[in-house]
Design a protein around this motif. Structure first.
Motif, short mmCIF file in Angstrom:
data_model
loop_
_atom_site.label_atom_id
_atom_site.label_comp_id
_atom_site.label_asym_id
_atom_site.label_seq_id
_atom_site.Cartn_x
_atom_site.Cartn_y
_atom_site.Cartn_z
N LYS A 527 44.91 13.75 8.65
CA LYS A 527 45.46 12.68 7.81
C LYS A 527 46.50 13.24 6.85
CE LYS A 527 41.76 9.30 8.03
NZ LYS A 527 40.91 8.35 7.28
N ILE A 528 47.44 12.37 6.49
CA ILE A 528 48.46 12.70 5.51
C ILE A 528 48.50 11.58 4.48
CG2 ILE A 528 50.19 11.72 7.08
CD1 ILE A 528 50.84 14.45 4.44
N ASN A 529 48.44 11.94 3.19
CA ASN A 529 48.44 10.95 2.11
C ASN A 529 49.87 10.70 1.62
OD1 ASN A 529 45.58 10.83 2.08
ND2 ASN A 529 45.53 12.69 0.84
N ASN A 540 51.42 0.66 -3.11
CA ASN A 540 50.29 1.43 -2.58
C ASN A 540 50.77 2.33 -1.45
OD1 ASN A 540 48.32 0.12 -4.25
ND2 ASN A 540 48.44 -1.64 -2.88
N PRO A 541 51.04 3.59 -1.73
CA PRO A 541 51.42 4.51 -0.65
C PRO A 541 50.32 4.57 0.40
CG PRO A 541 51.80 5.50 -2.79
CD PRO A 541 51.03 4.25 -3.04
N ALA A 542 50.71 4.75 1.65
CA ALA A 542 49.77 4.69 2.76
C ALA A 542 49.18 6.07 3.08
CB ALA A 542 50.46 4.13 4.00
N THR A 543 48.00 6.05 3.67
CA THR A 543 47.39 7.25 4.25
C THR A 543 47.36 7.06 5.76
OG1 THR A 543 46.05 7.75 2.31
CG2 THR A 543 45.30 8.65 4.41
N MET A 544 47.90 8.02 6.49
CA MET A 544 48.02 7.85 7.94
C MET A 544 47.55 9.10 8.68
SD MET A 544 51.59 5.78 8.36
CE MET A 544 51.85 4.23 7.48
N THR A 545 47.23 8.91 9.95
CA THR A 545 46.89 10.04 10.81
C THR A 545 48.16 10.48 11.54
OG1 THR A 545 46.32 8.58 12.66
CG2 THR A 545 44.55 9.20 11.15
N ASN A 585 52.86 3.57 15.14
CA ASN A 585 52.19 2.48 15.88
C ASN A 585 52.19 1.20 15.05
OD1 ASN A 585 50.25 3.08 13.95
ND2 ASN A 585 48.53 3.00 15.37
N GLU A 586 51.65 0.12 15.62
CA GLU A 586 51.70 -1.18 14.95
C GLU A 586 50.94 -1.20 13.63
OE1 GLU A 586 51.67 -4.76 17.96
OE2 GLU A 586 50.40 -3.15 18.76
N THR A 587 49.80 -0.51 13.59
CA THR A 587 49.02 -0.50 12.35
C THR A 587 49.81 0.20 11.24
OG1 THR A 587 46.95 -0.49 13.58
CG2 THR A 587 46.84 0.22 11.30
N ALA A 588 50.49 1.29 11.56
CA ALA A 588 51.36 1.96 10.58
C ALA A 588 52.49 1.04 10.16
CB ALA A 588 51.90 3.25 11.18
N LEU A 589 53.00 0.29 11.12
CA LEU A 589 54.08 -0.67 10.85
C LEU A 589 53.64 -1.66 9.77
CD1 LEU A 589 56.86 -1.86 12.36
CD2 LEU A 589 55.23 -3.58 13.13
N LEU A 605 60.92 7.17 6.13
CA LEU A 605 59.73 7.27 5.30
C LEU A 605 59.56 8.72 4.85
CD1 LEU A 605 57.33 8.74 7.19
CD2 LEU A 605 57.26 6.48 8.23
N THR A 606 58.73 8.90 3.84
CA THR A 606 58.46 10.26 3.36
C THR A 606 57.03 10.64 3.72
OG1 THR A 606 57.80 9.39 1.19
CG2 THR A 606 60.09 10.10 1.45
N ALA A 607 56.88 11.84 4.26
CA ALA A 607 55.57 12.41 4.60
C ALA A 607 55.76 13.91 4.74
CB ALA A 607 55.05 11.81 5.91
#
Length: 822
Positions: A527-529, A540-545, A585-589, A605-607
């Motif tokens: 995961k990346i915050n 609200n910044p996202a947390t993604m895999t 993916n769609e959920t990240a979208l 985006l920033t990660a």
């Protein structure tokens, strides 16, 4: 006197063979089922029970909140948190960091061994957990860098050494490490089952020491990388809730910048004895069980046993008319009520004793088959082993059984011994209304339990079918996964070689495609915050895999591309810091608040502390089982095959599979000499995530069938008894012109009414229980009305078939014979 009681009881059993058979058969099946289920329940509850300090051992679990939302519920935490707890909280006596270490190949002289489970642990590991060394000093074996302890099983079976002690001081090499590891101890195999499986232990200091192979500074004392597992030992008498309340101060002290960025770290303690069964955490260190399955099976076991006792009580009290004369004669001859109670209790004890003996024999006969079903090594002896099971459950089961045997014998004894001899011998005996009501209630309860189990079996079966039949968003059929070639030095040349290998594999006749990826479906993603869009401000910044894939991955797995493009060769770079394109993916979208896939393409985006350009959007796919929801995924263009978890996926044609695998093996050996070739099929590995659920479905269905069988045995006996007690009535009705159909309805209607009542009682209870069970699944079926209708219809059909034979036989009997005999 006791001998007389037993003789009389034995004569009664022999005289009424059919009813004795039903009682003994029902009790034997019930007890056998109970013993088998208790074995499994005990084994699951007994995980890690062999640790002598179990009651003081806890693991630290870590919840991470971002802008108030839970983004990670994990067993992994920071390397420094255990030491900080010991320094800041007086109740903490010791701590131990534990980190699985992926060792693909161990070299010992000319011998190469693959698939060994290695774990990095602090030197405190052997003092906190109960593992005994056959050789080596437990206080010093893990103090120095590059020190390892081998398990006794690995030393004997993998290395082929008869005297494991002779290995002390010898050196082994992991993968391509330049510095060898010294064997400083041999660990005796664990006396019981543990969640933490290992073939060798590595000194934790090896991970960050300057003299180690893979220096990782954050492994020592760090609060930025949550990549480690932490266990702590509390002092005797310490209250874990009090300790947890002190964790809030740690968050403030060691994560001062987190609050400013909207991140909050919350730590909890989970008792080690609950870690295996009570887990809904991400990044588990080992396999987990399911407490709901365990307790559900235990309840089923008790249900089955209760059904068997109900059979005995019903048949005993239903035979009250013929036993009443016996009681009357005994009382006239001078027998007291206490003596009669003793007599009937002796009968109950004899029947239950015979049933217990048969149940134990049945368990022995079925043990191997049951072990294969549940994939466990179980035995009756385990029930009484403190190190291998929860003996508390065994004791409760024994007490429950003794109480059940006594109560099931006491009630008939109490009822039968209360008959008045004068009324009985004058032929004025009548059954009590309360007794008939109780008997009907117990028959209803029997069928209600059986119907509940039938409904549960249908729901479990449909949910499993739903999960295995649902589209995952990609195609993993006939997907072969190859072990990465770890005995090759990472370099640009090596990556080119890997590319050439994949291209060579794709040219094989029965290969449809191949690809490289950092992870494969079914594996946990990193995961990346703090993932943010660059064009708008996100509250609200996202947390993604994230997952690294090569240019072929999306096409090979047939992941649907909704907008934009797939990766091109220009998106890749040997220097990962220079890679700037990704696919979402769609959920990240949705989490990034894009309105459509087309809108996202071309945005940034920033990660990972840099800017990335979105070049494509793919449809959602299930990285894990349908028990989990779909996570937001960033697909990254990387050729890092030497990455720690990289895998090679090969889509194959099932025809001539054996010959094809040999061709791939030869290519692998030519491109990666010295590496061990190994493979597995992805669908088989992916479906192991449902192992607990498949097991539950099989065991649930099996014991539901046994419960129905026991209920049918009782119903058969009661219908036979009812028919025999109404022989004169049936004869008179037939003489007066009653039809066979009318007689059958007369004898059947009372039982059918009870079954219908059981359906009404069982249906809402079954719905509620199965609704709770389905909450474990992110994707689940709806419990349709027809499941209850089908279960009710099935129970009615079974009941009619069981009572039909005897009622038809009674209905077509010659009335002259029945009236003459009466």
């Amino acid at each position: 006197m006791l001998t007389i009681y037993f003789k009389s009881a034995w004569r009664n059993l022999v005289k009424h063979k059919f009813f004795s058979f039903i009682s003994v058969a029902g009790l034997s099946i019930g007890l056998c089922a109970c013993i088998l289920i208790i074995q499994y329940v005990n084994a699951e509850l007994g995980v890690d029970r062999f640790h002598t300090k179990l009651n003081n051992l806890y693991r630290v679990v870590n919840d991470r909140y971002q802008q108030g939302s839970l983004v990670q519920h994990s067993t992994m935490t920071y390397s420094g948190i255990g030491k900080a707890m010991k320094e800041e909280i007086p109740e903490v006596e010791s701590y131990c960091r534990v980190t699985p270490y992926r060792v693909e190949i161990i070299s010992w002289g000319d011998k190469k061994i693959a698939d060994q489970r290695a774990v990095l642990v602090d030197a405190s590991f052997l003092s906190m957990f109960t593992y005994t060394l056959l050789a080596g000093d437990p206080h010093r074996a893990l103090l120095e860098p590059n020190s390892i302890i081998l398990s006794e099983k690995m030393a004997r079976e993998q290395l082929g050494v008869k005297e494991p002690q002779s290995l002390l001081g010898q050196m082994v090499v992991f993968d391509t490490d330049s510095i060898p590891y010294k064997i400083t101890g041999i660990c005796k195999d664990a006396p019981g089952k543990s969640q933490l499986h290992f073939d060798l232990l590595i000194s934790y200091i090896s991970l960050y020491s300057n003299s180690g192979n893979n220096r990782f500074a954050q492994a020592d004392y760090d609060f930025t990388q949550p990549s480690f597992w932490q266990y702590i030992q509390l002092k005797k008498g310490a209250n874990p809730e009090t300790v947890e309340r002190k964790f809030a101060a740690l968050d403030t002290k060691y994560f001062p910048k987190a609050e400013a960025s909207g991140i909050k770290e919350v730590f909890h303690l989970q008792p080690l004895k609950k870690a295996y069964l009570y887990s809904d955490f991400e990044y588990e260190i080992g396999k987990t069980g399911n407490y709901r399955i365990v307790w559900s099976l235990l309840v089923i076991a008790l249900f089955i046993l209760v059904l068997a006792w109900i059979n005995y009580i019903n048949l005993s009290t239903a035979r009250s008319l013929e036993r009443a004369k016996e009681v009357g004669i005994r009382k006239v001859a001078g027998a007291s009520r206490l003596q009669l109670v003793k007599q009937f209790l002796t009968e109950a004890l004899l029947i239950n004793t015979v049933a217990i003996i048969i149940a134990v024999l049945l368990t022995g006969l079925l043990q191997n088959s049951f072990n294969q079903l549940v994939n466990r090594e179980l035995s009756i002896g385990m029930l009484f082993s403190k190190q291998m099971s929860d003996t508390g459950i065994t004791i409760l089961f024994v007490l429950f059984s003794v109480a059940g045997i006594f109560l099931s014998g006491f009630y008939p004894a109490f009822v039968l011994s209360a008959y008045k001899p004068i009324k009985v011998l004058k032929g004025k005996f009548t059954r009590s209304v309360s007794g008939v009501f109780l008997r009907k209630s117990m028959v209803t309860a029997q069928f209600a339990i059986s119907i509940l189990l039938i409904i549960g079996s249908f729901v479990v079966y449909r949910q499993l079918r739903f999960m295995t039949g649902q589209s995952l968003g990609y195609n993993m059929e006939q997907m072969l996964i190859l072990r990465k070639p770890v005995l090759s030095n990472p370099s640009a040349g090596f990556l080119n070689n890997a590319h050439e290998f994949v291209n060579a594999v794709q040219r094989l006749t029965c290969v449809k495609g191949a690809a490289i990826s950092s992870r494969i479906p079914g594996e946990e993603l990193g995961k990346i915050n703090n993932v943010n869009r660059t064009d708008i401000a996100m509250n609200n910044p996202a947390t993604m895999t994230n997952m690294g894939v090569d240019i072929r991955f999306i096409h090979l797995y047939q992941v649907k591309l909704l907008a934009g493009r797939n990766f091109s060769p220009l998106d890749y770079n040997d220097d990962f810091a220079k890679v700037h394109h990704l696919v979402i993916n769609e959920t990240a979208l949705r989490q990034l608040h894009f309105q459509s896939p087309q809108e996202a393409v071309g945005k940034s985006l920033t990660a990972f502390n840099r800017t990335w350009n979105i070049i494509g959007v793919v449809a959602d796919f299930h990285q894990k089982s349908l028990k989990s929801g779909i996570e937001p995924v960033l697909l990254l263009p990387t050729l890092q095959l030497q990455g720690r978890y990289s895998q090679i996926s090969v889509k194959v044609d099932p025809q001539h599979l054996t010959a094809l695998i040999e061709e791939i093996r030869e290519l692998y050996a030519s491109y990666f000499p010295g590496n061990v070739f190994d493979y597995y099929f992805l669908d088989e590995k992916f479906n192991t995530q449902y192992n607990n659920d498949y097991l539950f479905g099989k065991v649930f269905g099996l014991f539901a069938a046994l419960a129905i069988l026991i209920a049918c045995l009782g119903l058969s006996g009661l219908s036979l008894l009812t028919s025999s007690q109404r022989t004169r009535e049936i004869g008179i009705r037939k003489v007066l012109g009653a039809s066979v159909t009318g007689i059958i309805l007369l004898l059947s209607k009372d039982f059918i009414k009870l079954v219908l009542l059981a359906i009404i009682i069982a249906s809402p209870v079954a719905w509620y229980i199965m609704h709770l069970w389905l909450q474990d699944f992110a994707y689940r079926i709806n419990i349709s009305w027809w499941i209850f209708a089908l279960a009710g219809l099935l129970s009615l059909v079974i009941a009619l078939l069981v009572i039909g034979f005897q009622t038809v036989r009674s209905a077509i009997a010659n009335p002259t014979k029945s009236l003459r005999s009466e």
